[in-house]
Design a protein around this motif. Structure first.
Motif, PDB file in Angstrom:
ATOM      1  N   PHE A   1      41.922  23.242  44.189  1.00 14.58           N
ATOM      2  CA  PHE A   1      41.636  24.326  45.120  1.00 14.58           C
ATOM      3  C   PHE A   1      40.992  25.483  44.393  1.00 14.58           C
ATOM      4  O   PHE A   1      41.604  26.083  43.511  1.00 14.58           O
ATOM      5  N   GLN A   2      39.766  25.779  44.722  1.00 13.51           N
ATOM      6  CA  GLN A   2      39.003  26.873  44.128  1.00 13.51           C
ATOM      7  C   GLN A   2      38.942  26.777  42.603  1.00 13.51           C
ATOM      8  O   GLN A   2      38.892  27.779  41.904  1.00 13.51           O
ATOM      9  N   GLY A   3      39.009  25.554  42.091  1.00 17.74           N
ATOM     10  CA  GLY A   3      38.897  25.329  40.657  1.00 17.74           C
ATOM     11  C   GLY A   3      40.105  25.724  39.833  1.00 17.74           C
ATOM     12  O   GLY A   3      40.030  25.796  38.612  1.00 17.74           O
ATOM     13  N   MET A   4      41.234  25.951  40.508  1.00 13.37           N
ATOM     14  CA  MET A   4      42.428  26.401  39.792  1.00 13.37           C
ATOM     15  C   MET A   4      43.518  25.337  39.813  1.00 13.37           C
ATOM     16  O   MET A   4      43.662  24.660  40.806  1.00 13.37           O
ATOM     17  N   PRO A   5      44.319  25.264  38.772  1.00 17.15           N
ATOM     18  CA  PRO A   5      44.029  25.817  37.454  1.00 17.15           C
ATOM     19  C   PRO A   5      42.859  25.071  36.823  1.00 17.15           C
ATOM     20  O   PRO A   5      42.658  23.888  37.099  1.00 17.15           O
ATOM     21  N   PRO A   6      42.079  25.730  35.989  1.00 17.31           N
ATOM     22  CA  PRO A   6      40.888  25.104  35.413  1.00 17.31           C
ATOM     23  C   PRO A   6      41.205  23.846  34.597  1.00 17.31           C
ATOM     24  O   PRO A   6      42.231  23.774  33.919  1.00 17.31           O
ATOM     25  N   HIS A   7      40.303  22.865  34.664  1.00 10.37           N
ATOM     26  CA  HIS A   7      40.444  21.627  33.888  1.00 10.37           C
ATOM     27  C   HIS A   7      40.298  21.883  32.396  1.00 10.37           C
ATOM     28  O   HIS A   7      41.075  21.373  31.595  1.00 10.37           O
ATOM     29  N   ASN A   8      39.283  22.639  32.032  1.00 10.96           N
ATOM     30  CA  ASN A   8      38.923  22.875  30.651  1.00 10.96           C
ATOM     31  C   ASN A   8      39.953  23.808  30.000  1.00 10.96           C
ATOM     32  O   ASN A   8      40.176  24.919  30.489  1.00 10.96           O
ATOM     33  N   ARG A   9      40.566  23.377  28.910  1.00 13.64           N
ATOM     34  CA  ARG A   9      41.662  24.159  28.319  1.00 13.64           C
ATOM     35  C   ARG A   9      41.247  25.567  27.895  1.00 13.64           C
ATOM     36  O   ARG A   9      41.960  26.526  28.204  1.00 13.64           O
ATOM     37  N   PRO A  10      40.130  25.762  27.177  1.00 12.16           N
ATOM     38  CA  PRO A  10      39.764  27.143  26.819  1.00 12.16           C
ATOM     39  C   PRO A  10      39.542  28.030  28.055  1.00 12.16           C
ATOM     40  O   PRO A  10      39.931  29.205  28.056  1.00 12.16           O
ATOM     41  N   VAL A  11      38.971  27.477  29.100  1.00 11.17           N
ATOM     42  CA  VAL A  11      38.787  28.243  30.339  1.00 11.17           C
ATOM     43  C   VAL A  11      40.142  28.521  30.975  1.00 11.17           C
ATOM     44  O   VAL A  11      40.402  29.618  31.472  1.00 11.17           O
ATOM     45  N   ARG A  12      41.033  27.524  30.936  1.00 14.88           N
ATOM     46  CA  ARG A  12      42.378  27.696  31.490  1.00 14.88           C
ATOM     47  C   ARG A  12      43.132  28.793  30.742  1.00 14.88           C
ATOM     48  O   ARG A  12      43.805  29.619  31.362  1.00 14.88           O
ATOM     49  N   ILE A  13      43.005  28.836  29.416  1.00 21.47           N
ATOM     50  CA  ILE A  13      43.675  29.872  28.621  1.00 21.47           C
ATOM     51  C   ILE A  13      43.158  31.257  29.012  1.00 21.47           C
ATOM     52  O   ILE A  13      43.939  32.193  29.200  1.00 21.47           O
ATOM     53  N   LYS A  14      41.844  31.406  29.173  1.00 20.05           N
ATOM     54  CA  LYS A  14      41.278  32.699  29.606  1.00 20.05           C
ATOM     55  C   LYS A  14      41.802  33.080  30.984  1.00 20.05           C
ATOM     56  O   LYS A  14      42.091  34.254  31.251  1.00 20.05           O
ATOM     57  N   TRP A  15      41.908  32.097  31.884  1.00 14.21           N
ATOM     58  CA  TRP A  15      42.422  32.332  33.235  1.00 14.21           C
ATOM     59  C   TRP A  15      43.868  32.819  33.173  1.00 14.21           C
ATOM     60  O   TRP A  15      44.229  33.808  33.819  1.00 14.21           O
ATOM     61  N   ILE A  16      44.700  32.139  32.370  1.00 10.07           N
ATOM     62  CA  ILE A  16      46.101  32.550  32.203  1.00 10.07           C
ATOM     63  C   ILE A  16      46.159  33.957  31.601  1.00 10.07           C
ATOM     64  O   ILE A  16      46.922  34.813  32.069  1.00 10.07           O
ATOM     65  N   ASP A  17      45.349  34.204  30.575  1.00 14.92           N
ATOM     66  CA  ASP A  17      45.332  35.522  29.939  1.00 14.92           C
ATOM     67  C   ASP A  17      45.000  36.621  30.945  1.00 14.92           C
ATOM     68  O   ASP A  17      45.601  37.701  30.917  1.00 14.92           O
ATOM     69  N   ASN A  18      44.051  36.351  31.833  1.00 16.22           N
ATOM     70  CA  ASN A  18      43.692  37.321  32.862  1.00 16.22           C
ATOM     71  C   ASN A  18      44.863  37.572  33.811  1.00 16.22           C
ATOM     72  O   ASN A  18      45.138  38.732  34.161  1.00 16.22           O
ATOM     73  N   LEU A  19      45.545  36.515  34.214  1.00 18.07           N
ATOM     74  CA  LEU A  19      46.678  36.678  35.131  1.00 18.07           C
ATOM     75  C   LEU A  19      47.791  37.517  34.515  1.00 18.07           C
ATOM     76  O   LEU A  19      48.345  38.398  35.175  1.00 18.07           O
ATOM     77  N   VAL A  20      48.118  37.247  33.254  1.00 18.68           N
ATOM     78  CA  VAL A  20      49.227  37.989  32.651  1.00 18.68           C
ATOM     79  C   VAL A  20      48.813  39.411  32.268  1.00 18.68           C
ATOM     80  O   VAL A  20      49.653  40.311  32.236  1.00 18.68           O
ATOM     81  N   ALA A  21      47.522  39.622  32.005  1.00 19.75           N
ATOM     82  CA  ALA A  21      47.060  40.970  31.650  1.00 19.75           C
ATOM     83  C   ALA A  21      46.882  41.858  32.869  1.00 19.75           C
ATOM     84  O   ALA A  21      47.133  43.066  32.802  1.00 19.75           O
ATOM     85  N   ASN A  22      46.466  41.283  33.993  1.00 17.04           N
ATOM     86  CA  ASN A  22      46.093  42.091  35.159  1.00 17.04           C
ATOM     87  C   ASN A  22      47.005  41.926  36.364  1.00 17.04           C
ATOM     88  O   ASN A  22      46.807  42.605  37.366  1.00 17.04           O
ATOM     89  N   GLY A  23      47.965  41.029  36.268  1.00 15.47           N
ATOM     90  CA  GLY A  23      48.823  40.770  37.412  1.00 15.47           C
ATOM     91  C   GLY A  23      50.282  41.044  37.142  1.00 15.47           C
ATOM     92  O   GLY A  23      50.684  41.391  36.031  1.00 15.47           O
ATOM     93  N   GLU A  24      51.041  40.887  38.179  1.00 15.92           N
ATOM     94  CA  GLU A  24      52.500  40.883  38.108  1.00 15.92           C
ATOM     95  C   GLU A  24      52.883  39.417  38.268  1.00 15.92           C
ATOM     96  O   GLU A  24      52.437  38.751  39.210  1.00 15.92           O
ATOM     97  N   ASN A  25      53.682  38.893  37.353  1.00 12.60           N
ATOM     98  CA  ASN A  25      53.948  37.463  37.288  1.00 12.60           C
ATOM     99  C   ASN A  25      55.439  37.178  37.242  1.00 12.60           C
ATOM    100  O   ASN A  25      56.215  37.951  36.675  1.00 12.60           O
ATOM    101  N   ALA A  26      55.810  36.047  37.802  1.00 12.15           N
ATOM    102  CA  ALA A  26      57.178  35.558  37.695  1.00 12.15           C
ATOM    103  C   ALA A  26      57.116  34.062  37.412  1.00 12.15           C
ATOM    104  O   ALA A  26      56.183  33.370  37.834  1.00 12.15           O
ATOM    105  N   LEU A  27      58.128  33.585  36.699  1.00  9.84           N
ATOM    106  CA  LEU A  27      58.188  32.182  36.313  1.00  9.84           C
ATOM    107  C   LEU A  27      59.488  31.561  36.798  1.00  9.84           C
ATOM    108  O   LEU A  27      60.538  32.213  36.804  1.00  9.84           O
TER     109      LEU A  27
END
Length: 138
Positions: free
Chosen positions: A37-63
């Motif tokens: 869905f909308q390319g998430m989570p990304p297949h490519n690991r380096p792209v996925r890491i950047k995506w995760i980094d953006n979420l934790v830097a700019n969002g409010e997150n819970a696990l």
């Protein structure tokens, strides 16, 4: 057990902390299917890491945690100029339909209220019936 019985995953949901990063990456490395869905989570690991980094830097997150493993992640990306936030959620494929999404959503909605956000919004695939049921509850 009857196939209609609902067995919840006994997970604990906590707000993300930087020391949780490796567990979050591990969850997304094992996540299936990727990019549906909308390319998430990304297949490519380096792209996925950047995506995760953006979420934790700019969002409010819970696990969601099961023992020492992250099995779910929810985030809101606040826009304080509009007093709203985009919502996204991912639950490990082995724990879907077992209450993890409900627990994560409840925690992040509580956080949105603490931030005095007026609205949380999302985009969902029309055929994601399980997700739509969850979102309507909130």
């Amino acid at each position: 057990m009857d196939p209609g019985d609902h067995v919840e995953t006994p997970c604990e949901v906590r707000i993300y902390r930087p020391e949780n990063y490796d567990g979050l990456v591990k969850m997304y490395d094992a996540f299936r299917p990727k990019g549906v869905f909308q390319g998430m989570p990304p297949h490519n690991r380096p792209v996925r890491i950047k995506w995760i980094d953006n979420l934790v830097a700019n969002g409010e997150n819970a696990l969601a945690w099961l023992e020492d493993n992250v099995i779910g992640h929810v985030a809101i990306l606040p826009d304080f100029s509009k007093m709203d936030a985009e919502y996204l959620i991912f639950v490990n494929q082995d724990h879907r339909g077992k209450g993890v999404g409900r627990k994560l959503t409840s925690k992040i909605i509580e956080r949105a209220r603490q931030l005095t956000l007026a609205r949380v919004w999302l985009t969902v695939d029309a055929y994601n019936f399980r997700g739509i049921r969850l979102y309507k509850k909130f």
